[in-house]
Write a protein that holds these residues in place. Structure first.
Motif, PDB file in Angstrom:
ATOM      1  N   LEU A 116       0.835  -1.206   0.000  1.00 48.16           N
ATOM      2  CA  LEU A 116       0.000   0.000   0.000  1.00 48.16           C
ATOM      3  C   LEU A 116       0.870   1.256   0.000  1.00 48.16           C
ATOM      4  O   LEU A 116       1.979   1.252   0.526  1.00 48.16           O
ATOM      5  CB  LEU A 116      -0.926  -0.004   1.225  1.00 48.16           C
ATOM      6  N   PRO A 117       0.365   2.343  -0.583  1.00 54.33           N
ATOM      7  CA  PRO A 117       1.137   3.595  -0.572  1.00 54.33           C
ATOM      8  C   PRO A 117       1.323   4.092   0.861  1.00 54.33           C
ATOM      9  O   PRO A 117       0.443   3.884   1.698  1.00 54.33           O
ATOM     10  CB  PRO A 117       0.270   4.570  -1.371  1.00 54.33           C
ATOM     11  N   VAL A 118       2.472   4.701   1.158  1.00 52.48           N
ATOM     12  CA  VAL A 118       2.702   5.240   2.505  1.00 52.48           C
ATOM     13  C   VAL A 118       2.507   6.750   2.490  1.00 52.48           C
ATOM     14  O   VAL A 118       2.763   7.410   1.483  1.00 52.48           O
ATOM     15  CB  VAL A 118       4.116   4.891   3.032  1.00 52.48           C
ATOM     16  N   ILE A 119       2.076   7.280   3.628  1.00 51.22           N
ATOM     17  CA  ILE A 119       1.727   8.703   3.678  1.00 51.22           C
ATOM     18  C   ILE A 119       2.960   9.594   3.549  1.00 51.22           C
ATOM     19  O   ILE A 119       2.874  10.722   3.060  1.00 51.22           O
ATOM     20  CB  ILE A 119       0.939   9.036   4.969  1.00 51.22           C
ATOM     21  N   THR A 120       4.102   9.068   3.954  1.00 53.41           N
ATOM     22  CA  THR A 120       5.330   9.872   3.901  1.00 53.41           C
ATOM     23  C   THR A 120       5.603  10.397   2.491  1.00 53.41           C
ATOM     24  O   THR A 120       6.222  11.447   2.329  1.00 53.41           O
ATOM     25  CB  THR A 120       6.538   9.035   4.381  1.00 53.41           C
ATOM     26  N   ASP A 121       5.138   9.660   1.468  1.00 52.33           N
ATOM     27  CA  ASP A 121       5.337  10.118   0.090  1.00 52.33           C
ATOM     28  C   ASP A 121       4.317  11.178  -0.321  1.00 52.33           C
ATOM     29  O   ASP A 121       4.416  11.739  -1.408  1.00 52.33           O
ATOM     30  CB  ASP A 121       5.230   8.930  -0.881  1.00 52.33           C
ATOM     31  N   SER A 122       3.304  11.399   0.509  1.00 51.33           N
ATOM     32  CA  SER A 122       2.216  12.326   0.139  1.00 51.33           C
ATOM     33  C   SER A 122       2.160  13.568   1.015  1.00 51.33           C
ATOM     34  O   SER A 122       1.198  14.327   0.948  1.00 51.33           O
ATOM     35  CB  SER A 122       0.864  11.610   0.251  1.00 51.33           C
ATOM     36  N   LEU A 123       3.160  13.771   1.871  1.00 49.05           N
ATOM     37  CA  LEU A 123       3.101  14.914   2.794  1.00 49.05           C
ATOM     38  C   LEU A 123       3.211  16.236   2.039  1.00 49.05           C
ATOM     39  O   LEU A 123       3.967  16.350   1.076  1.00 49.05           O
ATOM     40  CB  LEU A 123       4.241  14.827   3.815  1.00 49.05           C
ATOM     41  N   CYS A 124       2.466  17.245   2.500  1.00 45.53           N
ATOM     42  CA  CYS A 124       2.630  18.587   1.942  1.00 45.53           C
ATOM     43  C   CYS A 124       3.927  19.183   2.478  1.00 45.53           C
ATOM     44  O   CYS A 124       4.527  18.657   3.417  1.00 45.53           O
ATOM     45  CB  CYS A 124       1.430  19.466   2.299  1.00 45.53           C
ATOM     46  N   GLU A 125       4.356  20.303   1.898  1.00 49.16           N
ATOM     47  CA  GLU A 125       5.667  20.846   2.243  1.00 49.16           C
ATOM     48  C   GLU A 125       5.799  21.208   3.740  1.00 49.16           C
ATOM     49  O   GLU A 125       6.783  20.822   4.383  1.00 49.16           O
ATOM     50  CB  GLU A 125       6.000  22.040   1.328  1.00 49.16           C
ATOM     51  N   PRO A 126       4.807  21.912   4.334  1.00 46.14           N
ATOM     52  CA  PRO A 126       4.942  22.217   5.773  1.00 46.14           C
ATOM     53  C   PRO A 126       5.041  20.949   6.643  1.00 46.14           C
ATOM     54  O   PRO A 126       5.812  20.919   7.596  1.00 46.14           O
ATOM     55  CB  PRO A 126       3.658  22.998   6.098  1.00 46.14           C
ATOM     56  N   CYS A 127       4.280  19.908   6.300  1.00 44.71           N
ATOM     57  CA  CYS A 127       4.344  18.675   7.092  1.00 44.71           C
ATOM     58  C   CYS A 127       5.709  18.006   6.943  1.00 44.71           C
ATOM     59  O   CYS A 127       6.284  17.505   7.913  1.00 44.71           O
ATOM     60  CB  CYS A 127       3.247  17.695   6.659  1.00 44.71           C
TER      61      CYS A 127
END
Ligand SMILES: [Zn+2]
Ligand SMILES: [Zn+2]
Length: 423
Positions: A227-238
């Motif tokens: 499954l995709p991990v959220i770390t690859d989808s974080l916005c710049e501030p996050c």
């Protein structure tokens, strides 16, 4: 005979039980060490009620979580719905709102120690009333320094308890800007695997897809890894926040492992999430869980405020203690006072009072036993010394002090006695 309610336990002095998680000495160690460690970092204790309005947890935790389904909820006599607290973060935030604590300058750095209640299926090591210790930092700042400091404090706490071999897992679960898009991607990927995934994964897909990543079922693991991990989808501030946080851990010399599949079970978590896992507990080996919950105050009707904290179950922490941890904590009396005859009995009570005034714990035989039986009780209490008093001891103002380990006996005046027992 009336037994205790299922899923609850009695915490006994160690000499009455061999179950370590039910020994009061272990509980006191875990709690007192927490008070000491947290105080060193400027944290203050807060106590909130065990019962709260049900609505507090429904808003704060969400109605679709396991925690919510396991709540003890009942209707009070006036028709109000109240619940035994299943966790305490929502209560602490409620108290901060209710008492205007967000209006003070600086951060509210709080900790709590107390029982929580969840009606879980009975299983080994799980209780329906369990002890929890937690820390919350609330205020207007979400500086990652808060996160690094809280984790360093936790690290120090575990060291004080001599708990070793733990691992710190860290992740960012994003915020309201980047998480919705990620969840869509995640749902899409899960949808294609639904037939292969377990029943609870299928259910979570509908209600709380992030928690599919949390599934512990063995047969799900290969699919979860795809499954995709959220770390690859974080916005710049996050992303920047997370980088700054891990850099601060590096600076403090705290080892950690990036865990992109680590999520928290409750809806209000944002950004940094972490867990400390232990090596001793087998599959269910999370000892501490925590994270950031910036939206919770507003969700509960309060002002905008940031929050970061952690909580751990006291029973689990006790199971992680080294085997000899409690041995040094047994609450043994310094001296057991035994006597022969009525005059000596009266004298014993007076002497015991003077010993106690000098800070010496003294237990007097209250049952008027014969000397031999009295000494047997002293033995079972593991008293360090026994004091033997008869008429001749009173007349000569000299007492017989018996070392219960070696059996060695000495004659001492009262002042020498106090000096010896104080050592
Ligand atoms: Zn599953
Ligand atoms: Zn974000």
């Amino acid at each position: 005979m009336i037994n205790r309610v299922r899923g609850t336990q009695d915490i006994l002095p160690a000499r009455f039980t061999d179950k370590t998680d039910a020994q009061i000495e272990c509980w006191n160690l875990v709690e007192q060490t927490a008070r000491d460690a947290f105080r060193l970092c400027g944290f203050e204790e807060i106590r909130t009620p065990i019962i709260e309005r049900t609505e507090l947890f429904e808003r704060g935790i969400g109605t679709e979580t396991d925690v919510n389904k396991e709540m003890y909820t009942f209707e009070d006599r006036d028709g109000e719905r109240v619940s035994l607290r299943p966790e305490q973060t929502a209560s602490v935030v409620r108290a901060c709102i209710e008492h205007g604590m967000f209006n003070q300058p600086g951060l509210a750095k709080l900790f709590y120690i107390g029982p929580q209640f969840r009606r879980e299926r009975p299983q080994k090591g799980r209780y329906r009333q369990f002890g929890q210790i937690g820390v919350e930092v609330l205020g207007q700042s979400d500086d990652p320094a808060i996160e690094a400091e809280v984790i360093e404090m936790l690290d120090w706490y575990l060291k004080q308890l001599r708990i070793t071999g733990t691992e710190l897992l860290v992740n960012s679960i994003g915020d309201e800007n980047c998480r919705p898009a990620y969840i869509e991607r995640l749902k899409e990927a899960i949808r294609q695997r639904l037939p292969q995934l377990c029943g609870s994964c299928n259910q979570r897909y509908e209600t709380n897809p992030l928690r599919v990543l949390d599934c512990k079922i063995e047969s799900c693991q290969p699919y979860l890894n795809e499954l995709p991990v959220i770390t690859d989808s974080l916005c710049e501030p996050c992303r920047a926040h997370f980088q700054s946080f891990t850099a601060m851990l590096d600076q403090r010399g705290i080892a950690y492992t990036l865990a992109p599949r680590l999520v928290r079970g409750l809806d209000y978590y944002t950004r940094t999430a972490f867990e400390i896992i232990g090596s001793q507990l087998g599959a269910q080996n999370t000892i501490v869980g925590g994270g950031r919950y910036d939206g919770l105050s507003q969700m509960l009707g309060g002002p905008p405020a940031k929050g970061f904290g952690f909580a751990f179950g006291i029973e689990r922490m006790i199971m992680s203690l080294p085997d000899d941890a409690a041995r040094s904590l047994k609450q043994v009396p310094d001296v057991f006072v035994a006597y022969i005859g009525e005059r000596a009995r009266k004298h014993s009570f007076e002497l015991a009072r003077r010993l106690r005034e000098a800070g010496i714990s003294a237990v007097v035989d209250l049952e008027g036993r014969k000397l031999k039986k009295s000494l047997a009780v002293a033995n079972s209490l593991a008293a360090r010394y026994a004091l033997i008093i008869g008429d001749s001891e009173i007349d000569s103002s000299s007492y017989v002090l018996r070392d219960m380990t070696t059996g060695e006996q000495r004659n001492l005046s009262e002042s020498d006695l106090i000096a010896t027992l104080r050592n």
